[in-house]
Design an enzyme around this catalytic site. Structure first.
Site, mmCIF file in Angstrom:
data_model
loop_
_atom_site.group_PDB
_atom_site.id
_atom_site.type_symbol
_atom_site.label_atom_id
_atom_site.label_comp_id
_atom_site.label_asym_id
_atom_site.label_seq_id
_atom_site.Cartn_x
_atom_site.Cartn_y
_atom_site.Cartn_z
ATOM 1 N N GLY A 54 99.350 -71.102 45.623
ATOM 2 C CA GLY A 54 100.527 -71.754 46.198
ATOM 3 C C GLY A 54 100.041 -72.831 47.146
ATOM 4 O O GLY A 54 98.919 -72.752 47.637
ATOM 5 N N CYS A 81 93.617 -67.731 44.904
ATOM 6 C CA CYS A 81 93.846 -68.779 45.897
ATOM 7 C C CYS A 81 94.853 -68.317 46.965
ATOM 8 O O CYS A 81 94.555 -67.395 47.708
ATOM 9 C CB CYS A 81 94.278 -70.046 45.168
ATOM 10 S SG CYS A 81 94.159 -71.507 46.188
ATOM 11 N N TYR A 82 96.026 -68.902 47.035
ATOM 12 C CA TYR A 82 96.994 -68.446 48.041
ATOM 13 C C TYR A 82 97.238 -66.944 47.888
ATOM 14 O O TYR A 82 97.393 -66.224 48.878
ATOM 15 C CB TYR A 82 98.322 -69.205 47.898
ATOM 16 C CG TYR A 82 99.357 -68.790 48.936
ATOM 17 C CD1 TYR A 82 99.505 -69.506 50.115
ATOM 18 C CD2 TYR A 82 100.173 -67.672 48.732
ATOM 19 C CE1 TYR A 82 100.429 -69.124 51.074
ATOM 20 C CE2 TYR A 82 101.093 -67.277 49.685
ATOM 21 C CZ TYR A 82 101.227 -68.010 50.852
ATOM 22 O OH TYR A 82 102.148 -67.616 51.792
ATOM 23 N N HIS A 168 90.445 -71.065 40.712
ATOM 24 C CA HIS A 168 91.469 -70.881 39.669
ATOM 25 C C HIS A 168 90.838 -70.577 38.306
ATOM 26 O O HIS A 168 90.325 -71.495 37.665
ATOM 27 C CB HIS A 168 92.330 -72.137 39.565
ATOM 28 C CG HIS A 168 93.202 -72.341 40.752
ATOM 29 N ND1 HIS A 168 94.447 -71.774 40.858
ATOM 30 C CD2 HIS A 168 92.990 -73.014 41.904
ATOM 31 C CE1 HIS A 168 94.980 -72.100 42.024
ATOM 32 N NE2 HIS A 168 94.111 -72.851 42.682
ATOM 33 N N GLU A 170 92.456 -69.851 35.679
ATOM 34 C CA GLU A 170 93.393 -70.195 34.606
ATOM 35 C C GLU A 170 93.242 -71.625 34.104
ATOM 36 O O GLU A 170 93.739 -71.961 33.038
ATOM 37 C CB GLU A 170 94.838 -69.951 35.080
ATOM 38 C CG GLU A 170 95.359 -70.881 36.180
ATOM 39 C CD GLU A 170 94.995 -70.450 37.603
ATOM 40 O OE1 GLU A 170 94.025 -69.689 37.752
ATOM 41 O OE2 GLU A 170 95.664 -70.875 38.553
ATOM 42 N N SER A 222 118.661 -78.091 14.603
ATOM 43 C CA SER A 222 118.467 -79.533 14.797
ATOM 44 C C SER A 222 117.285 -80.048 14.003
ATOM 45 O O SER A 222 117.096 -81.250 13.879
ATOM 46 C CB SER A 222 118.218 -79.806 16.277
ATOM 47 O OG SER A 222 116.944 -79.297 16.651
ATOM 48 N N GLY A 223 116.468 -79.123 13.474
ATOM 49 C CA GLY A 223 115.249 -79.559 12.799
ATOM 50 C C GLY A 223 114.069 -79.589 13.754
ATOM 51 O O GLY A 223 112.936 -79.748 13.345
ATOM 52 N N GLY A 224 114.338 -79.431 15.054
ATOM 53 C CA GLY A 224 113.256 -79.354 16.041
ATOM 54 C C GLY A 224 112.574 -77.995 15.964
ATOM 55 O O GLY A 224 113.070 -77.083 15.301
ATOM 56 N N VAL A 225 111.449 -77.869 16.666
ATOM 57 C CA VAL A 225 110.654 -76.650 16.558
ATOM 58 C C VAL A 225 111.433 -75.400 17.014
ATOM 59 O O VAL A 225 111.475 -74.396 16.306
ATOM 60 C CB VAL A 225 109.362 -76.772 17.419
ATOM 61 C CG1 VAL A 225 108.524 -75.515 17.312
ATOM 62 C CG2 VAL A 225 108.570 -77.991 16.998
ATOM 63 N N ASP A 226 112.058 -75.484 18.171
ATOM 64 C CA ASP A 226 112.660 -74.279 18.743
ATOM 65 C C ASP A 226 113.823 -73.749 17.901
ATOM 66 O O ASP A 226 113.887 -72.560 17.600
ATOM 67 C CB ASP A 226 113.144 -74.545 20.178
ATOM 68 C CG ASP A 226 112.033 -75.107 21.033
ATOM 69 O OD1 ASP A 226 110.863 -74.979 20.644
ATOM 70 O OD2 ASP A 226 112.337 -75.697 22.083
ATOM 71 N N SER A 227 114.731 -74.647 17.521
ATOM 72 C CA SER A 227 115.868 -74.136 16.753
ATOM 73 C C SER A 227 115.419 -73.701 15.361
ATOM 74 O O SER A 227 115.971 -72.755 14.788
ATOM 75 C CB SER A 227 117.004 -75.165 16.673
ATOM 76 O OG SER A 227 116.672 -76.248 15.852
ATOM 77 N N SER A 228 114.391 -74.353 14.824
ATOM 78 C CA SER A 228 113.899 -73.965 13.496
ATOM 79 C C SER A 228 113.313 -72.556 13.533
ATOM 80 O O SER A 228 113.583 -71.730 12.656
ATOM 81 C CB SER A 228 112.816 -74.924 13.009
ATOM 82 O OG SER A 228 113.335 -76.215 12.906
ATOM 83 N N LYS A 367 105.987 -72.328 24.607
ATOM 84 C CA LYS A 367 106.034 -73.196 23.424
ATOM 85 C C LYS A 367 104.903 -72.894 22.425
ATOM 86 O O LYS A 367 105.126 -72.849 21.221
ATOM 87 C CB LYS A 367 105.916 -74.654 23.881
ATOM 88 C CG LYS A 367 106.195 -75.657 22.798
ATOM 89 C CD LYS A 367 107.666 -75.887 22.669
ATOM 90 C CE LYS A 367 108.018 -76.964 21.679
ATOM 91 N NZ LYS A 367 109.453 -77.265 21.725
#
Ligand code: XMP
Length: 511
Positions: A54, A81-82, A168, A170, A222-228, A367
């Protein structure tokens, strides 16, 4: 019950990255605010906790303070860290501003044998990003690694299974960060692992069936990744109980409507109802030049049309949405509300006008996990690696008024750019690429005559998160070919420019 790790968010810009790294190591993780009550943690029964970094100093007024009770649950804890500073201070150690600040690359060397560093090389590069450091350890802790600037770059309490690190693990600038996290998860917390796309799909299918029962589900495609991915997953769970609505706004990329129908209706056999609404959108946008006004009109009309269609499914009880985990976290995050620079009118707002219960099968995925699940479900690489496309579509890529003629010109120019990017293997390497139509006219020569036509700007960016972006260094030869093809093949364009501004100060889109 699924084993899980909780990341408590103390406001670090890397919090989501921590959760993603843990999941990449096949352990399911969730993010909760630092202030989560101890009872809630008990209820969730995680096998491990990670306290994020943080930006503040632990002794600042208003600095995030967790409930010290979380350190008494007997659950292994990693403080980063924090998170380290807060933890050490809460357990009786001392933290202070470091006389010599250590930002960026640093090197650590081991001080004491520890499971956390098991299997790693003696010395290692790490990434630091805080001005404070631990000056005195809490009782029972020992140093396991030092850096030039601190004898306590990593410390642990082996019996309590607590590890605190100043750096860090990550971020990619800590090359051995992932094996360290693996040691924490598997050797210290004792996770078994097993969080994979196949497992996610199996569990999601079961959960969707249980929730939906015999009811029908309406889904905006919509043809986008998420809705597909969402639609394909729900289809796997409940088959033809899923009814997809695809609103073709007339503002999509070249032939996109047909491609969506071919992929989902013909190949994957989903029930897709296409609404050709181009005329309605063009009528509503007639004479409108202001970008925010365009967004408002398109967003409003989209909802109206979608609702009209959805109401036709009399027995539908559920509405599917491709909400992802970052959206969910945003709403519960400890960070202040980030500035709203552009209004994004997507399918949000729908639930209020429709009497549906939401089905959000991707609600807990990042994602990259959505992409992996999509591939596992059999969707093509082409769909899965599609660049994002804004809800208002080409309307915000035509500066000024949107007309069917302008859209047709832009679609062809954009298609040439994207096809050439794909052909040369540069599509995946750019995060987003598209053409923009500038309906101002510039002079050119064509054959013996003078031309006076529009300009097309090409935009291609590289970015991790779309909050900042750099322009893509595409090869000259590729840009040259795209420009030549556009002026030769697209009537109405005699000049092509390449956008070389970063975000900020420019945005990715032009409107
Ligand atoms: P900017 O232009 O703000 O874009 O740098 C960042 C990302 O957001 C997308 N974008 C939108 N997406 N509706 C959307 O669904 C919108 O109105 C919108 N405006 C920008 C943009 O394509 C980029 O990926």
């Amino acid at each position: 019950m699924q084993e899980s790790l909780l990341v408590l968010d103390f406001g670090s810009q890397y919090t989501q990255l921590i959760a993603r790294r843990v999941r990449e190591l096949n352990v399911y993780s969730e993010i909760l605010p630092f202030s989560v009550p101890v009872d809630e943690i008990k209820r969730l029964a995680p096998k491990g906790l990670i306290l994020s970094g943080g930006p503040q100093s632990v002794y600042d007024r208003g600095a995030p303070q967790g409930d010290p009770g979380i350190l008494e649950l007997g659950i292994p804890v990693l403080g980063i860290c924090y998170g380290m500073h807060w933890m050490c201070r809460a357990l009786g150690g001392k933290v202070a501003a470091s006389a010599k600040r250590e930002y960026g690359h640093a090197e650590i060397s081991p001080q004491h044998e520890s499971i956390f560093f098991r299997g790693l090389s003696e010395k290692g590069k790490v990434w630091m990003s805080h001005g404070d450091r631990v000056e005195a350890l809490p009782e029972g802790f020992q140093s396991i690694a030092a850096s030039d600037n601190s004898p306590f770059a990593a410390v642990e309490h082996p019996d309590k299974k607590m590890v605190c690190i100043q750096f860090h693990p990550e971020v990619s600038h800590t090359p051995q960060g992932k094996p360290m996290l693996r040691n924490f998860l598997y050797e210290i917390c004792g996770f078994r692992g097993g969080w994979t796309s196949a497992r996610f799909i199996e569990e999601a299918v079961e959960a969707i069936r249980k929730k939906v029962g015999g009811g029908a589900v309406v889904c905006g495609l919509s043809g986008g990744v998420d809705s597909s991915v969402a639609a394909t997953l729900i289809h796997r769970a409940v088959g033809d109980q899923l009814q997809c609505i695809f609103v073709d706004t007339g503002l999509l990329r070249l032939d996109e409507g047909d491609v969506v129908m071919e992929t989902f209706a013909e190949k994957l056999r989903l029930k897709v109802h296409r609404v050709d609404a181009g005329e309605r959108f063009f009528a509503a946008l007639s004479g409108v030049e202001d970008p925010e006004e365009k967004r408002r009109i398109i967003g409003g009309l989209f909802i109206e049309i979608f609702a009209e269609e959805a109401r036709k499914f009399k027995d539908a009880k559920f509405l599917a949405q491709g909400t992802l985990y970052p959206d969910v976290i945003e709403s519960t995050s400890v960070k202040g509300p980030s500035a709203v620079i552009k209004t994004h009118h997507n399918v949000g707002g729908l639930p209020e006008v429709l009497p549906f219960e939401l089905v959000e099968p991707l609600r807990f995925l990042f994602k990259d996990e959505v992409r992996r699940a999509g591939l596992e479900l059999g969707l093509s690489e082409e769909i899965i690696w599609r660049h994002p496309f804004p809800g208002p579509g080409l309307a915000v890529r035509i500066l000024g008024e949107v007309t069917p003629e302008h859209v047709a010109v832009l679609q062809r120019a954009d298609d040439i750019f994207i096809s050439e990017l794909r052909a040369e293997g540069h599509y995946r390497g750019t995060a987003q690429a598209f053409a923009v139509l500038l309906p101002v006219r510039s002079v050119g020569v064509m054959g013996d005559g003078r031309s006076y036509e529009n300009v097309v700007a090409l935009r291609a960016v590289t970015t991790e998160d779309f909050m900042t972006a750099d322009w893509a260094r595409l090869p000259d030869a590729l840009l040259n070919r795209v420009a030549t093809r556009i002026v030769n093949e697209v009537k109405g364009v005699n000049r092509v420019a390449y956008d070389v501004t970063t975000k900020p100060p420019a945005t990715i889109e032009w409107e």
